[in-house]
Write a protein that holds these residues in place. Structure first.
Motif, mmCIF file in Angstrom:
data_model
loop_
_atom_site.group_PDB
_atom_site.id
_atom_site.type_symbol
_atom_site.label_atom_id
_atom_site.label_comp_id
_atom_site.label_asym_id
_atom_site.label_seq_id
_atom_site.Cartn_x
_atom_site.Cartn_y
_atom_site.Cartn_z
ATOM 1 N N ASN A 1 0.810 -1.210 0.000
ATOM 2 C CA ASN A 1 0.000 0.000 0.000
ATOM 3 C C ASN A 1 0.846 1.263 0.000
ATOM 4 O OD1 ASN A 1 -3.107 -0.620 0.387
ATOM 5 N ND2 ASN A 1 -1.985 -2.160 1.537
ATOM 6 N N VAL A 2 1.998 1.235 0.667
ATOM 7 C CA VAL A 2 2.883 2.405 0.625
ATOM 8 C C VAL A 2 3.422 2.597 -0.791
ATOM 9 C CG1 VAL A 2 5.103 3.320 1.407
ATOM 10 C CG2 VAL A 2 3.486 2.374 3.055
ATOM 11 N N ILE A 3 3.799 1.509 -1.452
ATOM 12 C CA ILE A 3 4.286 1.622 -2.834
ATOM 13 C C ILE A 3 3.184 2.169 -3.741
ATOM 14 C CG2 ILE A 3 5.000 0.263 -4.843
ATOM 15 C CD1 ILE A 3 6.573 -1.532 -2.955
ATOM 16 N N GLY A 4 1.947 1.697 -3.541
ATOM 17 C CA GLY A 4 0.842 2.225 -4.333
ATOM 18 C C GLY A 4 0.580 3.690 -4.065
ATOM 19 N N THR A 5 0.705 4.107 -2.806
ATOM 20 C CA THR A 5 0.472 5.513 -2.463
ATOM 21 C C THR A 5 1.563 6.398 -3.041
ATOM 22 O OG1 THR A 5 -0.582 4.796 -0.409
ATOM 23 C CG2 THR A 5 0.069 7.106 -0.554
ATOM 24 N N LEU A 6 2.798 5.921 -3.075
ATOM 25 C CA LEU A 6 3.907 6.724 -3.600
ATOM 26 C C LEU A 6 3.782 6.995 -5.092
ATOM 27 C CD1 LEU A 6 6.954 5.183 -1.691
ATOM 28 C CD2 LEU A 6 5.902 7.416 -1.338
ATOM 29 N N SER A 7 2.928 6.283 -5.795
ATOM 30 C CA SER A 7 2.730 6.538 -7.226
ATOM 31 C C SER A 7 1.556 7.475 -7.499
ATOM 32 C CB SER A 7 2.498 5.206 -7.951
ATOM 33 O OG SER A 7 1.318 4.571 -7.481
ATOM 34 N N MET A 8 0.915 8.005 -6.443
ATOM 35 C CA MET A 8 -0.219 8.900 -6.631
ATOM 36 C C MET A 8 0.252 10.278 -7.096
ATOM 37 S SD MET A 8 -2.750 6.934 -5.829
ATOM 38 C CE MET A 8 -4.131 8.047 -5.542
ATOM 39 N N ASP A 9 -0.686 11.051 -7.676
ATOM 40 C CA ASP A 9 -0.353 12.358 -8.232
ATOM 41 C C ASP A 9 0.100 13.345 -7.152
ATOM 42 O OD1 ASP A 9 -0.964 11.420 -10.731
ATOM 43 O OD2 ASP A 9 -3.030 12.198 -10.708
ATOM 44 N N TYR A 10 -0.566 13.326 -5.987
ATOM 45 C CA TYR A 10 -0.192 14.308 -4.969
ATOM 46 C C TYR A 10 1.188 14.020 -4.403
ATOM 47 C CZ TYR A 10 -1.265 11.086 -1.114
ATOM 48 O OH TYR A 10 -1.270 10.040 -0.240
ATOM 49 N N ILE A 11 1.618 12.747 -4.456
ATOM 50 C CA ILE A 11 2.990 12.422 -4.041
ATOM 51 C C ILE A 11 3.990 12.961 -5.064
ATOM 52 C CG2 ILE A 11 4.598 10.535 -3.614
ATOM 53 C CD1 ILE A 11 2.686 10.890 -1.356
ATOM 54 N N ASP A 12 3.656 12.836 -6.349
ATOM 55 C CA ASP A 12 4.532 13.391 -7.389
ATOM 56 C C ASP A 12 4.630 14.906 -7.251
ATOM 57 O OD1 ASP A 12 4.965 10.869 -8.414
ATOM 58 O OD2 ASP A 12 3.323 11.014 -9.877
ATOM 59 N N ALA A 13 3.511 15.550 -6.887
ATOM 60 C CA ALA A 13 3.554 17.005 -6.713
ATOM 61 C C ALA A 13 4.442 17.387 -5.534
ATOM 62 C CB ALA A 13 2.132 17.534 -6.502
ATOM 63 N N ALA A 14 4.328 16.631 -4.445
ATOM 64 C CA ALA A 14 5.184 16.914 -3.292
ATOM 65 C C ALA A 14 6.643 16.628 -3.609
ATOM 66 C CB ALA A 14 4.730 16.071 -2.094
ATOM 67 N N ARG A 15 6.896 15.591 -4.387
ATOM 68 C CA ARG A 15 8.279 15.272 -4.764
ATOM 69 C C ARG A 15 8.864 16.366 -5.650
ATOM 70 N NH1 ARG A 15 7.287 10.517 -6.710
ATOM 71 N NH2 ARG A 15 7.791 9.272 -4.851
ATOM 72 N N SER A 16 8.020 16.944 -6.514
ATOM 73 C CA SER A 16 8.504 18.020 -7.383
ATOM 74 C C SER A 16 8.827 19.289 -6.602
ATOM 75 C CB SER A 16 7.461 18.325 -8.465
ATOM 76 O OG SER A 16 6.274 18.845 -7.884
ATOM 77 N N ARG A 17 8.227 19.426 -5.415
ATOM 78 C CA ARG A 17 8.536 20.593 -4.578
ATOM 79 C C ARG A 17 9.787 20.385 -3.738
ATOM 80 N NH1 ARG A 17 2.920 20.228 -3.502
ATOM 81 N NH2 ARG A 17 3.387 19.461 -1.391
ATOM 82 N N GLY A 18 10.446 19.237 -3.898
ATOM 83 C CA GLY A 18 11.692 18.992 -3.194
ATOM 84 C C GLY A 18 11.556 18.238 -1.894
ATOM 85 N N VAL A 19 10.376 17.667 -1.613
ATOM 86 C CA VAL A 19 10.202 16.886 -0.383
ATOM 87 C C VAL A 19 11.013 15.602 -0.500
ATOM 88 C CG1 VAL A 19 8.541 15.749 1.132
ATOM 89 C CG2 VAL A 19 7.912 17.855 -0.066
#
Length: 366
Positions: A256-274
């Motif tokens: 479930n963590v792997i599935g959550t890490l592929s969500m759009d809001y995770i990509d947005a947070a990753r793009s902000r440098g998190v």
């Protein structure tokens, strides 16, 4: 004088059906959901109790099964007639259901004890063992599942996946024997059996209105030595039984963590440098817990089943230990009562888990 100009009308597309206004999603509220889940407990327990009754009767009447080689034929026939086991099976079944509804689970054949007394005396010990095992499963399974998701498809992930399979596949009694060999015999740091030492049990039994839950009674007693003794005796049984469920939790959290890490809001947070550890810890952790709560009811049933072997391995005086004893004695009246109580516990636990899941995730209600 200017007249209002109406907007041009667009002719409908040939063959297209007129668009209907979107309606609100159908579904009941929380109250209706709780009512439906509560009513489902009745047929669940009824089916389980019925199955146990007829399976036990498939080998014959309980008197013959338990005392067949110990009594003369005349004594055996007299005992069977007194207990009513010579009547039609359906009559016995209806009478058994009526007694259960009044809280009467019968009297054991081997030692002539009320089954209700056994359930009250030893049920708290089994619940306490399941509590310790669930704590171990949560402490081990959830953090290691997050670690496995963070190191996805790398060496730590592969190691933890193998560890999860071993936890789930290793028999509980074998894990218990290994733990006793290492920590009790080789290292000598933990006790081998029992719920507490004899001195601690005497102090707990002399309390005013003891609950039978040694951990709670030790806290109420306020004696650190007794509390430490109770916790030491609970370590090995809790680990042996808890690892059975920890493997399930580990793989579930990882997926479930792997599935959550592929969500759009995770990509947005990753793009902000998190950073990736913060994404796992802050953003992917809570959504991964919802499936854990959902399957926890099923894991309680697994823990109760594993408690039979765990209690026998560590001489933990609970329902599992007594169930193994009465199975060896072929005392099917006691077995029916214990299994019926375990069925009620599993059904009620699943009901509570369903309510908690509905409170956390409103989508469950629809």
């Amino acid at each position: 004088m200017t007249s209002a100009v109406s907007p041009p009308t667009v002719p409908p597309t040939p063959g297209a059906s007129p668009r209907k206004p979107r309606s609100a999603p159908k579904g009941g509220g929380l109250g209706r959901y709780i009512l439906v889940r509560g009513l489902l407990i009745i047929p669940t327990v009824f089916i389980l109790v019925t199955m146990v009754f007829f399976l036990m009767r498939a080998t014959g009447d309980p008197i013959t099964a338990s005392q067949g080689g110990r009594l003369t034929p005349d004594q055996l026939a007299e005992r069977i007639s007194e207990a009513g086991y010579d009547r039609p099976i359906l009559v016995q079944y209806v009478e058994y259901l009526g007694k259960i509804l009044t809280g009467d689970f019968g009297t054991t054949i081997s030692d002539h004890r009320p089954v209700t007394e056994i359930l009250v005396t030893y049920g708290t010990a089994t619940l306490e063992l399941v509590f310790f095992a669930l704590i171990v499963a949560l402490i081990v399974g959830i953090p290691l599942g997050m670690v496995a998701a963070y190191f996805r498809d790398r060496a730590p992930d592969a190691f933890l996946r193998v560890f999860a399979i071993l936890c789930y596949a290793t028999p509980v009694f074998f894990a218990g024997l290994l733990l006793k060999l290492v920590f009790s015999i080789w290292l000598g740091v933990l006790p081998t059996a029992g719920r507490a030492s004899t001195a601690s049990e005497l102090e707990l039994q002399m309390m005013d209105a003891p609950t039978g839950l040694y951990l709670l009674d030790a806290i109420r007693l306020g004696n650190p030595a007794v509390l430490g003794d109770v916790l030491q005796h609970a370590v090995l049984p809790g680990i042996a039984l808890g690892l059975l469920t920890a493997g399930v939790f580990l793989r579930l959290v990882r997926t479930n963590v792997i599935g959550t890490l592929s969500m759009d809001y995770i990509d947005a947070a990753r793009s902000r440098g998190v950073s990736e550890p913060r994404l796992v810890r802050k953003h992917a952790y809570k959504p991964a817990l919802i499936p854990i709560i959902t399957v926890m009811g099923m894991q309680i049933a697994m823990l109760l089943g594993g408690a039979v072997l765990t209690e026998s391995t560590f001489e933990w005086q609970g329902l599992g230990f007594q169930l193994a004893h009465y199975l060896q004695a072929r005392d099917f009246v006691a077995v029916q009562g214990i299994v019926a109580l375990l069925a009620v516990i599993v059904a009620v636990t699943n009901f509570i888990v369903d309510i908690v899941s509905a409170l956390i995730d409103p989508r469950v209600r629809y």
